[in-house]
Write an enzyme that holds these catalytic residues in place. Structure first.
Site, PDB file in Angstrom:
ATOM      1  N   HIS A  56       0.858  -1.183   0.000  1.00  0.00           N
ATOM      2  CA  HIS A  56       0.000   0.000   0.000  1.00  0.00           C
ATOM      3  C   HIS A  56       0.897   1.236   0.000  1.00  0.00           C
ATOM      4  O   HIS A  56       2.046   1.186   0.438  1.00  0.00           O
ATOM      5  CB  HIS A  56      -0.884   0.011   1.241  1.00  0.00           C
ATOM      6  CG  HIS A  56      -1.945  -1.034   1.243  1.00  0.00           C
ATOM      7  ND1 HIS A  56      -2.981  -1.010   2.136  1.00  0.00           N
ATOM      8  CD2 HIS A  56      -2.138  -2.128   0.464  1.00  0.00           C
ATOM      9  CE1 HIS A  56      -3.773  -2.046   1.921  1.00  0.00           C
ATOM     10  NE2 HIS A  56      -3.278  -2.743   0.905  1.00  0.00           N
ATOM     11  N   GLU A  58       1.009   3.824   1.872  1.00  0.00           N
ATOM     12  CA  GLU A  58       1.520   4.199   3.187  1.00  0.00           C
ATOM     13  C   GLU A  58       2.677   3.296   3.610  1.00  0.00           C
ATOM     14  O   GLU A  58       3.676   3.774   4.167  1.00  0.00           O
ATOM     15  CB  GLU A  58       0.394   4.128   4.237  1.00  0.00           C
ATOM     16  CG  GLU A  58      -0.773   5.035   3.946  1.00  0.00           C
ATOM     17  CD  GLU A  58      -1.874   4.390   3.092  1.00  0.00           C
ATOM     18  OE1 GLU A  58      -2.989   4.921   3.087  1.00  0.00           O
ATOM     19  OE2 GLU A  58      -1.616   3.365   2.422  1.00  0.00           O
ATOM     20  N   CYS A  86      -5.744   1.884   6.063  1.00  0.00           N
ATOM     21  CA  CYS A  86      -6.395   0.637   6.462  1.00  0.00           C
ATOM     22  C   CYS A  86      -5.792   0.174   7.791  1.00  0.00           C
ATOM     23  O   CYS A  86      -4.793   0.744   8.256  1.00  0.00           O
ATOM     24  CB  CYS A  86      -6.205  -0.418   5.372  1.00  0.00           C
ATOM     25  SG  CYS A  86      -4.521  -1.090   5.287  1.00  0.00           S
ATOM     26  N   CYS A  89      -1.993  -0.443   7.522  1.00  0.00           N
ATOM     27  CA  CYS A  89      -1.190   0.781   7.406  1.00  0.00           C
ATOM     28  C   CYS A  89      -1.232   1.595   8.695  1.00  0.00           C
ATOM     29  O   CYS A  89      -0.224   2.191   9.088  1.00  0.00           O
ATOM     30  CB  CYS A  89      -1.655   1.602   6.211  1.00  0.00           C
ATOM     31  SG  CYS A  89      -1.379   0.750   4.639  1.00  0.00           S
TER      32      CYS A  89
END
Length: 159
Positions: A56, A58, A86, A89
């Protein structure tokens, strides 16, 4: 410590990373890590193009920042991200000991978009645990600034 005053230039940099992810064929999500009022590292979503579910935006930005810092802790850093992190993250933000998180689009925005627009290529998976809940259940005192430039970040959703 002084409260975070989010800056448009940093979210615009995250949006730029999101647009780069979209151009590469991935979800349009971008992130930057800011330290000492300067962009320290960047990340864009790479889960589709790398075939790695943890890549992801992040996570990529945090990994890049820890390499630069040569340290797993980023206490003086702020994560700017186009979408609410999420649980994975948000957890990585806790483990990295970030000072703060500034995000644009909300989890609910992603969930609602997924319900009406997901397809075989873009599923927009979500886990119904907010970033705030993850941070609240941690031992870290990470400041969260919600919905910063939300309207601009909502334009990144695509099907």
């Amino acid at each position: 410590m002084e409260m975070i005053k989010p800056k448009k230039e940093f979210m615009l940099a995250a949006i730029s990373q999101a647009n780069f992810a979209r151009e590469k064929g991935d979800y349009a999500i971008g992130a930057v890590i800011v330290k000492d009022d300067k962009i320290y590292s960047v990340g864009y979503n790479q889960s589709k193009i790398s075939q790695n579910p943890i890549f992801h935006a992040e996570i990529v930005a945090i990994m890049n920042a820890t390499k630069i810092a040569n340290n797993r802790h980023l206490e003086d850093c702020i994560l700017y991200t186009t979408h609410e992190p999420c649980p994975m993250c948000a957890g990585a933000s806790v483990f990295a000991k970030l000072r703060g998180i500034v995000y644009g689009a909300r989890f609910e925005d992603m969930r609602n978009y997924r319900l009406s627009n997901s397809n075989g290529d873009y599923l927009w998976r979500t886990v119904d645990i907010s970033c705030e809940e993850v941070i609240r259940k941690s031992a870290e005192n990470i400041e969260i600034v919600k919905e910063f430039m939300r309207e601009e970040c909502l334009t990144l959703f695509h099907s």
